[in-house]
Design an enzyme around this catalytic site. Structure first.
Site, short mmCIF file in Angstrom:
data_model
loop_
_atom_site.label_atom_id
_atom_site.label_comp_id
_atom_site.label_asym_id
_atom_site.label_seq_id
_atom_site.Cartn_x
_atom_site.Cartn_y
_atom_site.Cartn_z
N GLY A 223 25.49 50.61 27.25
CA GLY A 223 25.78 51.94 27.80
C GLY A 223 24.70 52.40 28.75
O GLY A 223 23.66 51.78 28.92
N THR A 226 22.14 58.86 28.54
CA THR A 226 22.82 59.96 27.87
C THR A 226 21.78 60.92 27.31
O THR A 226 20.59 60.64 27.28
CB THR A 226 23.78 59.47 26.78
OG1 THR A 226 24.62 60.54 26.39
CG2 THR A 226 23.02 58.98 25.57
N ALA A 289 30.20 60.15 23.08
CA ALA A 289 29.61 58.99 23.75
C ALA A 289 29.33 57.89 22.75
O ALA A 289 29.09 58.15 21.57
CB ALA A 289 28.31 59.40 24.44
N GLY A 291 27.18 54.06 22.27
CA GLY A 291 26.27 53.02 22.76
C GLY A 291 25.84 52.22 21.56
O GLY A 291 25.31 52.77 20.61
N LEU A 303 27.39 56.47 17.77
CA LEU A 303 28.13 57.46 18.55
C LEU A 303 27.47 58.82 18.49
O LEU A 303 26.71 59.13 17.57
CB LEU A 303 29.57 57.55 18.05
CG LEU A 303 29.82 58.01 16.61
CD1 LEU A 303 29.91 59.50 16.48
CD2 LEU A 303 31.12 57.39 16.11
N CYS A 320 26.22 58.82 31.47
CA CYS A 320 26.85 57.52 31.33
C CYS A 320 27.11 56.86 32.67
O CYS A 320 27.94 55.98 32.79
CB CYS A 320 28.17 57.62 30.55
SG CYS A 320 27.92 58.38 28.94
#
Lengths: 378, 166
Positions: A223, A226, A289, A291, A303, A320
């Protein structure tokens, strides 16, 4: 802690009920896979796609013994009658005509397992073969032990400390010293980057971060960049992918489904991302989100779901790496009264446990003590 | 019934729509297992890497089954030339769908060549896992390790059992 209600049904499967089956050479070997497919097919035929979709969440064939033809099927409490009737209507497994007969229903797998053991012992005794201690132990071992998820509720944790904790837990999980574990926590304002180190997506100089009260960390997860902060619950599942039978893609999809399921509790219609836009979206706005890092088959990171974080922090990044899409939060997407954060965290954990088909969710006592024993970061 | 399930999973995998196809709405079904290819002449590890042994050079990559379970690869991290790799130890990582997965080496040795094309075209791993998607070439330090790996038939069975168990 019982977050969700299940029913475990002990069924006996009669193969070829028309013919006399005293001899050897049964026409089909019962496996979890073929039973599960036969039952799902029956649900689909009799209750339609909607019926199947509502049953599928908790439906699972927990145990099958092809010799005694007993099986234990799990279903959610709300759907169990539907699954039960569908099973009764199953006409064949593979090419062999079958009839299902319900022997026992209970709310926990242990009671069902005891009933199954009792039934199997009787069957063996009836057919003239005595069961030795050894064989009983073997049958106990064969019955799948219930899958447990251990949850650590950690409150707000500094990012580096959480990385250290995850590393420790990943090696413990790899050595099978702990079961599948889930960390439920939040971070102080923190920006994180993934393995690709896409720091061009941080729009303010690193030096200024301190002045806005945030930290920056580089990680090994997948990812892009964030933000994590207060009022954004984070779940880090430390799971053995092999033991749950998932690959990377199906694992990430299950994480997405967990967040979508959670959003629906508040009437928010979320969806999984399009190709290359992994995450959970409401319309064109990102609400959740993901990753993840997978190391020797053990997952870490996980998450983050926006309940009501300070959205100004998101203005300092291209979240992201996707430039033209907004970030949103549950607060923005619903007028519903939101319960306390503790309740919200528990709901999120319950949704994840349900999507991943855990039988038991155990909250670990006083895990914050573990955090204090980690070496201090100097 | 079995034939209908197979037909609908074929249709789904080939992305054809058919009135008999029902499995598109059932994410719990794993349909990919019918279609992962396994090549002859290669050796396989339980962590889903393949090894092609050609004299003193062994080429390593990940299998079709692995790339299918990973999803579209967007980033590959590979070791430097001349670095050492060890059996069952991690030598690199791939990133797909926001998940970085480590790749374990099936054998020990020294890296003599690295596939630099993967930096710009990581998708080669998905489209051609056994050919253009090769990852590293290694000089094996212990050829006996190859004997501990699985052959194509064993590996196919291993994948089927792994997929069927859930």
């Amino acid at each position: 802690m019982v977050g969700f209600k299940n029913r475990f049904m002990l069924m006996e499967v009669y193969l070829d009920p028309e013919k006399d089956l005293l001899g050897e050479g049964t026409p089909v070997i019962l496996t979890k896979l073929n039973l599960s497919e036969a039952i799902k097919d029956s649900i689909l035929v009799n209750f339609g796609e909607c019926g199947l979709a509502s049953c599928l969440g908790s439906f699972h064939v927990a145990y099958v013994n092809p010799v005694t033809k007993l099986c234990i099927v799990r279903s959610s409490r709300d759907e169990h009658r539907r699954v039960w009737s569908a099973m009764t209507l199953v006409r064949s497994v593979g090419n062999c005509p079958v009839v299902f007969n319900l022997l026992d229903i209970s709310g926990c797998i242990r009671a069902c397992r005891d009933a199954a053991l009792k039934c199997e012992t009787e069957k063996f005794n009836q057919s003239g073969k005595g069961l030795s201690e050894e064989e009983i132990r073997e049958m106990n071992r064969k019955m799948r032990t219930p899958r447990t998820l251990e949850v650590w509720k950690l409150g707000t944790v500094n990012y580096l400390k959480s990385l250290k904790l995850q590393d420790k837990l990943v090696s413990e999980r790899k050595a099978n010293r702990i079961p599948d574990t889930l960390l439920s926590l939040q971070h102080p304002p923190t920006y994180t980057l993934g393995k690709r180190r896409t720091d061009h997506n941080l729009l303010i100089p690193e030096a200024e971060l301190k002045s806005i009260g945030a930290e920056l960390h580089y990680t090994q997860r997948g990812g892009d960049i964030t933000f994590h902060g207060p009022h954004q619950p984070i779940l880090y599942p430390i799971l053995s992918l092999r033991s749950i039978g998932f690959g990377a893609r199906s694992y990430v999809e299950a994480l997405e489904r967990s967040m979508i399921e959670f959003s629906s509790l508040y009437g928010v219609k979320a969806r999984a991302g399009n190709k290359c836009e992994t995450g959970v979206w409401v319309g064109d706005r990102k609400i959740g989100a993901i990753g993840v890092r997978i190391s020797s088959g053990i997952t870490c990171h996980g998450l983050a779901f926006n309940i009501d974080p300070d959205m100004k922090y998101f203005e300092h990044i291209v979240p992201c790496g996707i430039a033209d899409k907004e970030v949103t939060s549950l607060r923005r997407e619903t007028d519903a009264q939101l319960p306390s954060e503790e309740v919200i965290h528990e709901q999120l954990v319950t949704c994840l446990a349900k999507v991943f088909s855990y039988d038991d969710v155990v909250v670990k006592e006083d895990p914050s003590a573990i955090l204090n024993t980690l070496e201090d970061d100097d | 019934m079995a034939l209908r399930m197979w037909a609908s999973s074929t249709a789904n995998a080939l992305k054809l729509s058919s009135s008999a196809s029902k499995s598109h709405l059932l994410p719990a079904f794993s349909i990919s297992r019918c279609f992962s290819s396994v090549l002859e002449g290669l050796k396989y590890a339980t962590s889903h890497e393949w090894v092609k042994h050609d004299g003193s050079v062994a080429t390593i990559g990940i299998t079709d089954h692995a790339q299918d379970h990973l999803g579209e690869v967007v980033f590959v991290e590979l070791p430097e030339e001349k670095s050492a790799v060890s059996k069952e130890k991690n030598f690199g990582a791939v990133e797909s769908v926001k998940a970085t997965s480590e790749i374990l080496s099936p054998i020990s040795g020294e890296v003599i060549e690295v596939n630099t094309k993967l930096t710009d075209s990581p998708g080669l791993i998905n489209s051609s896992p056994y050919e253009d998607g090769w990852m590293i070439k290694v000089k094996p330090s212990n050829p006996a390790e190859l004997e501990t790996l699985m052959g194509p038939k064993e590996y196919t069975k291993f994948c089927e059992e792994e997929d069927a168990a859930h």
